[in-house]
Design a protein around this motif. Structure first.
Motif, short mmCIF file in Angstrom:
data_model
loop_
_atom_site.label_atom_id
_atom_site.label_comp_id
_atom_site.label_asym_id
_atom_site.label_seq_id
_atom_site.Cartn_x
_atom_site.Cartn_y
_atom_site.Cartn_z
N UNK A 154 31.72 41.43 37.72
CA UNK A 154 31.70 39.97 37.53
C UNK A 154 32.58 39.58 36.35
N UNK A 155 32.50 40.34 35.28
CA UNK A 155 33.32 40.05 34.11
C UNK A 155 34.80 40.27 34.42
N UNK A 156 35.09 41.34 35.16
CA UNK A 156 36.47 41.63 35.54
C UNK A 156 37.06 40.50 36.37
N UNK A 157 36.32 40.01 37.36
CA UNK A 157 36.81 38.93 38.22
C UNK A 157 37.13 37.69 37.41
N UNK A 158 36.27 37.36 36.44
CA UNK A 158 36.51 36.17 35.61
C UNK A 158 37.76 36.37 34.74
N UNK A 198 45.57 44.62 39.94
CA UNK A 198 45.96 43.64 40.97
C UNK A 198 45.31 43.97 42.31
N UNK A 199 45.38 45.27 42.68
CA UNK A 199 44.78 45.68 43.95
C UNK A 199 43.27 45.48 43.93
N UNK A 200 42.65 45.85 42.81
CA UNK A 200 41.20 45.76 42.70
C UNK A 200 40.74 44.30 42.73
N UNK A 201 41.47 43.43 42.05
CA UNK A 201 41.11 42.01 42.01
C UNK A 201 41.20 41.39 43.41
N UNK A 202 42.21 41.78 44.18
CA UNK A 202 42.35 41.26 45.53
C UNK A 202 41.15 41.57 46.40
N UNK A 218 35.17 40.04 48.18
CA UNK A 218 33.78 40.49 48.28
C UNK A 218 32.85 39.51 47.59
N UNK A 219 33.23 39.01 46.42
CA UNK A 219 32.38 38.06 45.70
C UNK A 219 32.27 36.74 46.45
#
Length: 306
Positions: free
Chosen positions: A11-15, A66-70, A75-76
Motif C-alpha cells: 500500500x505504501x509502495x503504490x502511494x 515500474x513493472x511492479x507498480x503496473x 490488483x489494488x
C-alpha cells in the motif's frame, strides 16, 4: 503454505509510486516519511529488488519498480472494486419479484428506473415464471400474476387487461387487417403460445370461424419465441398487444387480421403483495414504482389497493 508479501508495504509502495514522493505518500497515509521509508525497505528486502532510486528530495522508480507498480495498481483497483461491490450488496435490500417471462422482457425491463432503486438501496431478484407462486412459502415480496379472476391478496392492483391480436411480418400477407376467413386459415400457419389463457381456438370460436381441418400450426411455450417466429415470417402469431407495440410502431410486425375481440373472461395482469411483505419500506417503494408504470391508455379498469 502461501507466502504473502508485506501488505502494508504494498500500500505504501503504490502511494509512493503514484505520487512520486515519500513525503506526499506519508501525508496521504497519515504517517511519517520515516514510516513510509521503512515499509518500502521491508518490501524491497522481501522481493530482493530495489524499487526506487533515491535522489535528493525526490524518488524515481527502477525498471523493477515500474513493472511492479503496473501490476500492483491493477490488483489494488480490483480489490477496491470487489470490496465496494460486497459492501453494496450487504447494504442493499433484495426484493424478490415473480413475473411472467415475456412481461418482464417486453414491459417491465424497459420501464424500470434503476437509478431510483439504487438511490433507495434496493436490488431486485426476478423470478420469471407464469406460475402463481405463494408469496410466503416461496419468499416472494411482489408478484405480477397473469390470471382471469382477481387475486385475493391484501394488496392488489390491476396493471392491464390482456388484448390479444394477430400479428405477422409485413411480407407474410398482402395487406394488414384482412378479414378472418377459412380461406385465410387454409393458406396460413398459426403460431400458438401454449401458456396463454386465450388461444387461437377460442378466438376462432368467438369469431364464428371453424378451424381448418388441416390447419398448419406451430407451438411455443413462451410468447417471446412466438413473437420472434412471427418476425421471421413463420406465420401469424396470436399475441398480447403490449408485447409487440414497439414492433408495430416500427413496422417490423403488422396487425394481420381484423378480429372480434373477446369481451368475457378476459385474462389480466395484477400487481400483488400481502400485508406482511408490505411492512418492509423497500417493498412498498418497489410496489409503488411498478404501479407508476401503468399506462392509462391500456388500463381498462381501476382496482384500488385496499
Amino acid at each position: 503454505m502461501r507466502t504473502f508479501p508485506p501488505l502494508k508495504g504494498i500500500i505504501y509502495f503504490e502511494a509512493c509510486a503514484r505520487l512520486q514522493s515519500f513525503k506526499l505518500a506519508a501525508e496521504e497515509l497519515f504517517v511519517t516519511p520515516g514510516a513510509v521509508s521503512h515499509q518500502i525497505q521491508t518490501l524491497e528486502e522481501f522481493i530482493g529488488q530495489k524499487l526506487f532510486i533515491r535522489q535528493h528530495r525526490k524518488i524515481k522508480l527502477t525498471n523493477a519498480g515500474i513493472r511492479y507498480f503496473g501490476r500492483i495498481s491493477l490488483i489494488l483497483k480490483d480489490l477496491i472494486r470487489a470490496t465496494t461491490d460486497v459492501g453494496f450488496i450487504t447494504k442493499t435490500q433484495k426484493i424478490t419479484v415473480s413475473i411472467p417471462p415475456t412481461l418482464l422482457n417486453r414491459w417491465l425491463l424497459p420501464r424500470i428506473n434503476y437509478g431510483y432503486l439504487t438511490a433507495n438501496d434496493i436490488s431486485v431478484v426476478f423470478i420469471d415464471t407464469i406460475e402463481m407462486l405463494d408469496l410466503n412459502r416461496e419468499n416472494i415480496d411482489i408478484s405480477i400474476r397473469y390470471c382471469i379472476d382477481r387475486p385475493n391478496e391484501k394488496y392488489c392492483r390491476l396493471l392491464f387487461q390482456e388484448q390479444m391480436i394477430a400479428v405477422c411480418a409485413s411480407s407474410y400477407i398482402d395487406r394488414p387487417l384482412i378479414k378472418l376467413s377459412t380461406e385465410l386459415l387454409a393458406t396460413s400457419t398459426l403460431i400458438e403460445t401454449t401458456n396463454r389463457l386465450i388461444q387461437w381456438d377460442l378466438s376462432l370460436a368467438n369469431n364464428n370461424i371453424k378451424p381448418h381441418p388441416n390447419q398448419s400450426k406451430v407451438y411455443f411455450q413462451s410468447s417471446m419465441h412466438a413473437i420472434e417466429a412471427a418476425i421471421q415470417g413463420l406465420g401469424i402469431a396470436f399475441i398480447n398487444r403490449i408485447f409487440v407495440e414497439s414492433y408495430l410502431q416500427q413496422g417490423i410486425l403488422i396487425e394481420a387480421i381484423d378480429m372480434k375481440v373477446m369481451e368475457d373472461k378476459i385474462p389480466s395482469y395484477y400487481l400483488v403483495s400481502n400485508y406482511e411483505k408490505m411492512q418492509n419500506p423497500a417493498t412498498q417503494l418497489l410496489y409503488q414504482e411498478i404501479e407508476s408504470y401503468i399506462n392509462d391508455d391500456i388500463t381498462t379498469t381501476n382496482v384500488d389497493i385496499f
